[in-house]
Motif scaffolding. Structure first.
Motif, mmCIF file in Angstrom:
data_model
loop_
_atom_site.group_PDB
_atom_site.id
_atom_site.type_symbol
_atom_site.label_atom_id
_atom_site.label_comp_id
_atom_site.label_asym_id
_atom_site.label_seq_id
_atom_site.Cartn_x
_atom_site.Cartn_y
_atom_site.Cartn_z
ATOM 1 N N ARG A 50 48.739 -2.635 2.241
ATOM 2 C CA ARG A 50 47.663 -2.515 1.252
ATOM 3 C C ARG A 50 48.140 -1.822 -0.022
ATOM 4 N NH1 ARG A 50 44.889 -0.705 6.152
ATOM 5 N NH2 ARG A 50 43.519 -2.346 6.963
ATOM 6 N N GLU A 97 50.491 -4.064 -2.184
ATOM 7 C CA GLU A 97 49.796 -5.130 -2.912
ATOM 8 C C GLU A 97 48.960 -4.562 -4.053
ATOM 9 O OE1 GLU A 97 46.692 -8.782 -2.179
ATOM 10 O OE2 GLU A 97 48.262 -8.450 -0.698
ATOM 11 N N ARG A 98 48.324 -3.420 -3.822
ATOM 12 C CA ARG A 98 47.562 -2.792 -4.919
ATOM 13 C C ARG A 98 48.483 -2.461 -6.086
ATOM 14 N NH1 ARG A 98 44.982 0.173 -0.671
ATOM 15 N NH2 ARG A 98 46.307 1.975 -1.151
ATOM 16 N N ARG A 130 49.479 -5.709 -7.908
ATOM 17 C CA ARG A 130 48.348 -6.260 -8.655
ATOM 18 C C ARG A 130 48.051 -5.436 -9.910
ATOM 19 N NH1 ARG A 130 44.396 -9.762 -6.250
ATOM 20 N NH2 ARG A 130 45.076 -10.611 -4.246
ATOM 21 N N ALA A 131 48.170 -4.142 -9.805
ATOM 22 C CA ALA A 131 47.887 -3.292 -10.959
ATOM 23 C C ALA A 131 48.852 -3.566 -12.104
ATOM 24 C CB ALA A 131 47.945 -1.823 -10.550
ATOM 25 N N TYR A 176 44.325 -8.876 -0.377
ATOM 26 C CA TYR A 176 43.163 -8.754 -1.259
ATOM 27 C C TYR A 176 42.709 -10.081 -1.870
ATOM 28 C CZ TYR A 176 43.893 -3.773 -0.715
ATOM 29 O OH TYR A 176 44.040 -2.508 -0.185
#
Length: 276
Positions: free
Chosen positions: A59, A62-63, A66-67, A83
């Motif tokens: 998690r 990936e966050r 993506r950010a 996500y």
């Protein structure tokens, strides 16, 4: 045979920019995964039945990816395992598996990878297979593939292996990932090959690109399991197809990765019998 965008369709300067950004994404993901590897990774189960693990590393990585994408390229789309989808029909779409091989991750085995792919107009054009614990990033696009490691940078090239009887092959988990017909096809390929390795996940893809393995056979893949590998394999001179020998679809599915076309064609004789 792999559905790659042509190099001429992306300006060299843009491809170089995206390539450099891909390395930045790998570093950001590693910053989230490495502190948790062989530590308190916070594993949980995605499914009510069976065991499909996910960790805080999955998690968090990936966050982080993506950010960075949202900050640098807000018009790009993203498809990620953890996500979901955001603008999946955009001209540029990043396809993410922050920890491919979560089972290896929670077992402390350095065979898990971070997979980051980029589609341009629906086709894979750039991708990386990163193994941060070993300090390796396998990166590729239609113009070529390379390995970045502590030893420096070198070009990737598949090796010749025209005969399946000489091949070193791999799959992740034949008993868990193949249905009955698929398992039968795998067993035929395995019986013909010289040596098989199991449980390597996407790291086996990197080994085909690096010229140390010859064939990987998988089924039930999602887009995030394979998109990143297609440009790496193609840039190293290899092939990625479905079990009919056709380009891999945008949703994944049954996949064969090979360094030598002749070896692939031999394997497809068995695989086509169980092809969807």
């Amino acid at each position: 045979m792999s559905p790659l965008a042509e190099p001429s369709r992306l300006p060299t300067a843009l491809l170089d920019e995206l390539d450099a950004f891909l390395l930045e994404l790998n570093r950001a993901a590693a910053g989230m995964t490495l502190p948790l590897f062989r530590g308190d990774h916070g594993v949980s189960n995605k499914h009510e039945r069976g065991f499909d693990p996910v960790t805080e590393a999955d998690r968090g990585a990936e966050r982080a990816i993506r950010a960075l994408i949202a900050a640098r390229y807000p018009h790009h789309g993203v498809i990620g395992e953890e996500y979901g989808e955001d603008r999946p029909d955009a001209e540029f779409v990043w396809v993410l598996d922050p920890v491919d091989g979560t089972r290896a991750f929670i077992a402390g085995l350095p065979l898990w990878c971070t997979l980051i792919g980029l589609r341009f107009q629906g086709r894979p054009v750039l991708g990386s297979i990163g193994q941060p614990y070993l300090g390796e990033i396998y990166i590729g696009h239609p113009g070529g593939s390379r390995l970045l490691s502590a030893q420096g940078e070198r070009a990737l090239q598949v090796r010749p292996c025209p005969n399946l009887t000489d091949a070193l092959i791999a799959t992740t988990d034949p008993e868990g990932c193949f249905n009955g017909a698929e398992l039968g096809a795998w067993r035929q390929v395995r019986a013909a090959a010289r040596l098989a390795r199991l449980g390597c996940d996407a790291y086996a893809y990197a080994m085909v690109a690096a010229g140390t393995m010859d064939l990987v056979v998988e089924a039930g893949l999602k887009s995030w399991d394979i998109d990143a590998a297609i440009p790496v394999i193609a840039g190293a001179g290899g092939l990625t197809t479905d079990w009919r020998g056709e380009p891999v679809g945008t949703d994944g599915g049954q996949v064969a990765i090979a360094g030598d076309r002749a070896c692939l064609e031999e394997a497809l004789v068995a695989l086509k019998r169980a092809a969807n």
